[in-house]
Design a protein around this motif. Structure first.
Motif, PDB file in Angstrom:
ATOM      1  N   GLN A  35      20.006  28.922  34.739  1.00 10.46           N
ATOM      2  CA  GLN A  35      19.835  30.251  35.329  1.00 10.46           C
ATOM      3  C   GLN A  35      18.972  30.175  36.585  1.00 10.46           C
ATOM      4  O   GLN A  35      19.267  30.819  37.597  1.00 10.46           O
ATOM      5  N   ASP A  85      21.782  36.701  40.513  1.00  8.08           N
ATOM      6  CA  ASP A  85      20.501  37.353  40.779  1.00  8.08           C
ATOM      7  C   ASP A  85      19.494  36.921  39.715  1.00  8.08           C
ATOM      8  O   ASP A  85      19.784  36.068  38.859  1.00  8.08           O
ATOM      9  N   ALA A  86      18.314  37.498  39.756  1.00  5.57           N
ATOM     10  CA  ALA A  86      17.256  37.076  38.846  1.00  5.57           C
ATOM     11  C   ALA A  86      17.585  37.322  37.383  1.00  5.57           C
ATOM     12  O   ALA A  86      17.033  36.663  36.495  1.00  5.57           O
ATOM     13  N   TYR A 125      20.287  30.927  40.423  1.00  5.25           N
ATOM     14  CA  TYR A 125      19.593  31.880  41.290  1.00  5.25           C
ATOM     15  C   TYR A 125      19.218  31.203  42.609  1.00  5.25           C
ATOM     16  O   TYR A 125      19.452  31.751  43.703  1.00  5.25           O
TER      17      TYR A 125
END
Length: 349
Positions: free
Chosen positions: A46, A56-57, A50
């Motif tokens: 993840q 996205d976050a 990012y």
């Protein structure tokens, strides 16, 4: 890098570069996504997604993947240079891009940078430990991608990539160490730049050929080409760090001087006879005022740092062209190498 021939107009050159980079992106993206998805844990994946710009976050897909992907493009070209196909070079391209992103994740932390390509840097979003571990995971994945590849030079390519990575880390370490020293020599600074910047570009230019089992002589010439391109790039980057315009670099004029970076033009000037005033001002622990920054830039130029860096960049470009000519590549591949290298070093300063 000089690339214009009577048969190649500026428009044609721009079209060729755009086409080469777009083709590389299309070939690379599925394999790169697969490597991040399958070789990193979900948590570190993840962070990597990012950082690269795929999410996205919160892990939602985005369309902000930036970067020109010049290093993986060079890896694909090097496979073609050895009579392989671009497809043969994909593991090399993926591995190079994974290592490049590892270095960016760690650089952002070391430099304290809070934004990259218009977004908060990964360490600001996920914390320093997570960003460090994501970078570590990327560099480990790069080695496994090559070792799992079908190319008969897979083991050799993995060794080459790890050697280049070690050189890059060593160069970064030397660069950090220079901040605490006032006696850095020009030879040390050139060696640092070769390790920090030249090593990975040298590897990118030769890794695809290495992977497909090319003649060692060709691999060596392609690596030498990339090494010279990397040094030329660093010289241009250092010139921009002092004299580049803000609209071009995204940083204030003299940005490198404000942080007293031991860049190549500065060290060249510091090593010149009679540069005591520059040394006293630049090596002082006191903060530099804006007038001081302008005065330092003038002194670096007065003591030859700007001219030396410009001339050395030109020498590195000429040496790169000689290495490429000696490689005896097909015209199409050679032109594409020239265009990508020209893009890397062709910024105005």
């Amino acid at each position: 890098m000089t690339t214009t021939t009577p048969a190649m107009t500026t428009t044609t050159q721009a079209d060729l570069l755009s086409s080469v980079l777009a083709t590389s992106r299309a070939a690379l993206e599925p394999a790169l996504r697969d490597a991040v998805r399958t070789r990193l844990s979900p948590e570190l994946g993840q962070i990597a997604q990012y950082h690269i710009g795929w999410a996205d976050a919160d892990g939602r897909p985005t369309s902000t993947w930036g970067g020109k992907l010049v290093r993986p493009t060079l890896a694909l070209l090097s496979a073609r240079a050895a009579n392989g196909t671009a497809t043969d070079g994909i593991p090399a391209a993926v591995a190079i891009e994974l290592v490049h992103n590892f270095s960016l994740l760690h650089d952002d932390i070391m430099d304290g940078d809070t934004s990259r390509r218009g977004r908060a840097t990964a360490w600001k979003v996920f914390g320093v430990p997570g960003a460090i571990l994501a970078g570590d995971a990327l560099v480990a994945a790069a080695g496994s991608v090559l070792l799992d590849a079908d190319g008969k030079g897979a083991a050799s390519a993995a060794t080459s990539l790890m050697t280049a990575t070690q050189r890059m880390i060593s160069g970064q370490g030397a660069d950090v160490g220079f901040e605490r020293r006032g006696d850095v020599t020009l030879a040390e600074c050139v060696r640092m730049a070769g390790d920090k910047t030249g090593a990975l570009l040298a590897c990118a230019c030769s890794l695809g050929a290495d992977l497909v089992g090319a003649d060692p002589g060709l691999v060596k010439r392609l690596a030498a080409f990339g090494e010279h391109v990397g040094l030329a790039f660093q010289l241009v980057d250092d010139l921009l760090g002092i004299w580049g315009e803000e609209r071009q670099t995204g940083k204030q004029v003299g940005a490198d001087l404000r942080v007293r970076k031991k860049s190549l033009p500065v060290v060249a000037a510091l090593c010149a006879d009679g540069s005591e005033e520059l040394a006293a001002l630049y090596l002082s622990p006191e903060p530099l005022s804006e007038p001081d920054v302008r005065h330092v830039a003038d002194l670096v130029e007065r003591f030859g740092g700007r001219d030396w860096a410009r001339d050395e960049a030109a020498r590195q470009v000429a040496s790169a062209e000689e290495c490429l000519a000696a490689a005896g590549l097909p015209d199409g591949v050679r032109h594409e190498f020239q265009e990508v290298a020209g893009f890397i070093v062709g910024r105005r300063f």
